[in-house]
Structures are given as structure tokens and as C-alpha cells.
Enzyme design. Structure first.
Site, PDB file in Angstrom:
ATOM      1  N   TYR A 280       0.771  -1.243  -0.031  1.00  0.00           N
ATOM      2  CA  TYR A 280       0.057  -0.018   0.010  1.00  0.00           C
ATOM      3  C   TYR A 280       0.693   1.281   0.265  1.00  0.00           C
ATOM      4  CZ  TYR A 280      -3.595  -3.429   1.488  1.00  0.00           C
ATOM      5  OH  TYR A 280      -4.338  -4.304   1.741  1.00  0.00           O
TER       6      TYR A 280
ATOM      7  N   PRO B 164     -15.956  -5.123   2.980  1.00  0.00           N
ATOM      8  CA  PRO B 164     -17.303  -5.563   3.254  1.00  0.00           C
ATOM      9  C   PRO B 164     -18.502  -4.394   3.036  1.00  0.00           C
ATOM     10  CG  PRO B 164     -16.010  -4.449   5.310  1.00  0.00           C
ATOM     11  CD  PRO B 164     -15.108  -4.498   4.144  1.00  0.00           C
ATOM     12  N   LEU B 165     -18.056  -3.169   2.486  1.00  0.00           N
ATOM     13  CA  LEU B 165     -18.907  -2.223   2.056  1.00  0.00           C
ATOM     14  C   LEU B 165     -18.838  -2.232   0.500  1.00  0.00           C
ATOM     15  CD1 LEU B 165     -18.628   0.591   4.846  1.00  0.00           C
ATOM     16  CD2 LEU B 165     -20.274  -1.149   4.505  1.00  0.00           C
ATOM     17  N   GLY B 166     -18.221  -3.352  -0.160  1.00  0.00           N
ATOM     18  CA  GLY B 166     -18.461  -3.325  -1.507  1.00  0.00           C
ATOM     19  C   GLY B 166     -17.685  -2.125  -2.229  1.00  0.00           C
ATOM     20  N   ARG B 167     -16.467  -1.767  -1.691  1.00  0.00           N
ATOM     21  CA  ARG B 167     -15.521  -0.716  -2.027  1.00  0.00           C
ATOM     22  C   ARG B 167     -16.506   0.439  -2.107  1.00  0.00           C
ATOM     23  NH1 ARG B 167     -11.247  -3.761  -3.405  1.00  0.00           N
ATOM     24  NH2 ARG B 167     -11.493  -5.683  -4.194  1.00  0.00           N
TER      25      ARG B 167
END
Length: 330
Positions: free
Chosen positions: A56, A206-209
Site C-alpha cells: 500500500y 465489506p462495503l463493496g468498495r
């Protein structure tokens, strides 16, 4: 916030974690000062499971997390980082995968230095190296445990077969893979294998990006450097079909008195006590909103209603471009 065992190697951490990737790359401009405030506020909220990786930035996210650790106290955080995805020094868009034993050791030493810590709580192989047997990679990681440089071994985006082979060499503490209402691949067999073997499952994106927050309404909402511009699920007709699914989630969230993102996170946590979602954010507002998911209780009827809308194959489009899909579920 509840703290729970993360695997069977004695690691205890918060049921909700924090993904730090977007603080340094991939989701638009970075602001280290604001990110440090987010990391400090996370501890106040009980979110003590922090996730980073050497790739990253590359490298700068680990350094940022290392700075935050000094502010909040290293002893208060369950620290997870990853190795294995190697980015070209002159062109970071070019990537390779290295899980060779020699690289395992050198990568860990480098991460320890950037983070400025003596030990990493959870050290993941970011992607399986197709040229190195998983037994050899995990064997080298087991040596890091013996050396006291890491506490637990993790794997990311691996198949159930690979997980079993790795676990036979040394107990695996956690598997990290994408899991959300619109990415339910782990339900094929990995979740069941984790539960059987006493391995934690860490759900990234978990929030779909960001899609499941309901905040993204058009493709133009993404900045020029936002990598979601190149994700098949966010392009063309796929975007509009997926947007219609989110609209239905928004309706259910309204009946529960919560935001769509809180509903999406509550759904992930409702799938099992061994599942730890790590939503990423670099904004205080969204961090606090995510923490609010802990107060959302979903009944069996709620879960059935959600499942009827967002079934396993409801989302349209692959979650990565074709070249990157080849390294998933390896």
C-alpha cells in the site's frame, strides 16, 4: 464493541477492524493528518484491529500506521500487515508475487522497520505465489513465529484446498478475502473450512468498495486516480444494475433506522462470530458511522429479506480486472 478470539493462537481483538489501505493510495488524494485522527478515534471507539500491507503506497501506509502506533500505544493495537505482492520500483502498476522463503524473511524485516515495532500480531501472505509451494511459504512464516517476529500467520484470497495444506504445516490464525453482500464467493467453501479448523475469517471491502454505502450515484463520483474507474463492477451497464441493488438495500436500511453501510456491516457480522469485517475509511464521519453498525440487530426475517435481494450472484461484473482475477481463490 466486543473483543473476540481471532483464530486459535491466542490473539484477541475487536469484532470490527479498520482497513488502512485507502489512507495512502487507490481511493483519491491522501491526507496523513486526517488519517492519524481517524486512527486515534478508532481506538476510542474500541476498533483496535488495524490492517495494512507493504504494497500500500507502496510502503508509506505501513509508515503511517507506525506513526499512529506511537500516538495510541503499540500495546493497544492488534496489528496486521501483509507481504507477497511486489510492485516495480519504477512503475508501481507492474506487480509480481513472491512467496519464496528468502523473501518471507526479508519482507518481514522490512515491515518491522517501517512500522517501527518488534513484532507483528498477524502476518499475511497477500497472494499465493504460483511458483512456490504453500507449504514452503508457510514453513518460512512459521520460522518468524519461532523468532518472535510475528504472533499469527494469515493467508489472503486462498482456496479451501490451499488453506488445509497450509494449516497442516502451521496453524493458520486468519484468512482474509473480500466478503460482502455483493461478493459472497467465500460461501462456496472457505467460510466452512475456517469454521471447521478454528480459523478467523477477515472480510475486506465489506462495503463493496464503498458502493454499499449508497453515497456513490454516478461513475463521475470517482476521482481521476480512483482505481474503481477500472473495476468491471463500476463500469457501464454493470454500474447501473448494481446501483439498483443498492437502492433496495437503502429501503431496508430505512426501515431499520440505520444507514445502508451500517446494514451491510451488520449483515457481515451476523454471518458468524469468527468473521471480522475491516471496512476502510480515511474520514472520521464514516469511521463513526461504521461503528454504529454494532447497534444494528438483524432478525432472521431481516436476513431472509436481505438475501432475497442480494443473493450470491446478484452483483454484476467481476470484482477485479481479468488479470488480477487469476490470483484469487488460489
Amino acid at each position: 464493541m466486543q473483543n473476540r478470539p481471532l483464530g486459535s493462537q491466542g490473539i484477541i481483538t475487536s469484532q470490527l477492524g479498520l482497513g488502512c489501505m485507502g489512507m495512502s493510495e487507490f481511493y483519491g488524494n491522501k491526507n496523513d493528518a486526517e488519517s492519524l485522527l481517524v486512527l486515534q478515534r478508532a481506538v476510542e471507539l474500541g476498533i483496535i484491529f488495524w490492517d495494512t500491507a507493504d504494497m500500500y503506497g507502496p510502503f508509506i501506509n505501513e509508515a503511517l500506521v507506525g506513526t499512529a502506533l506511537k500516538l495510541v500505544g503499540r500495546q493497544n493495537i492488534t496489528l496486521a500487515t501483509k507481504f507477497g505482492i511486489v510492485r516495480d520500483a519504477t512503475n508501481p502498476t507492474v506487480r509480481g508475487i513472491d512467496g519464496s522463503p528468502a523473501y518471507v524473511q526479508s519482507a518481514c524485516e522490512a515491515s518491522l522497520k517501517r512500522l517501527d515495532v518488534e513484532m507483528i500480531d498477524l502476518y499475511y501472505l497477500h497472494r499465493k505465489d504460483p511458483n512456490t509451494a504453500i507449504e514452503d511459504t508457510v514453513g518460512a512464516m512459521a520460522k518468524l513465529v519461532a523468532q518472535g517476529k510475528i504472533r499469527g500467520i494469515g493467508l489472503s484470497e486462498v482456496s479451501s484446498e490451499t488453506l488445509r495444506k497450509a494449516h497442516a504445516v502451521h496453524p493458520i490464525s486468519a484468512v482474509q478475502s473480500e466478503y460482502s453482500l455483493w461478493t459472497r464467493d467465500p460461501e462456496d467453501d472457505v467460510l466452512a473450512t475456517c469454521k471447521e479448523l478454528g480459523i478467523a475469517f477477515v472480510a475486506y471491502s465489506p462495503l463493496g468498495r464503498g458502493f454499499l454505502t449508497g453515497q456513490i450515484k454516478q461513475f463521475e463520483d470517482f476521482g481521476a486516480t480512483d482505481y474503481r474507474r477500472f473495476s468491471p463492477r463500476f463500469q457501464g451497464e454493470n454500474f447501473h444494475k448494481n446501483l439498483a441493488l443498492v437502492a433496495k438495500i437503502e429501503e431496508i436500511a430505512a426501515t431499520k433506522g440505520c444507514s445502508p453501510s451500517q446494514l451491510a456491516l451488520a449483515w457481515v457480522m451476523a454471518q458468524g462470530d469468527y468473521i471480522f469485517p475491516i471496512p476502510g475509511t480515511k474520514r472520521l464521519q464514516y469511521l463513526e458511522e461504521n461503528a454504529g453498525a454494532l447497534t444494528v440487530n438483524l432478525s432472521a426475517t431481516d436476513l431472509e429479506n436481505i438475501d432475497s435481494i442480494f443473493g450470491k450472484d446478484a452483483a454484476v461484473g467481476t470484482r477485479y480486472p481479468e488479470a488480477m482475477m487469476k490470483s484469487l481463490n488460489a
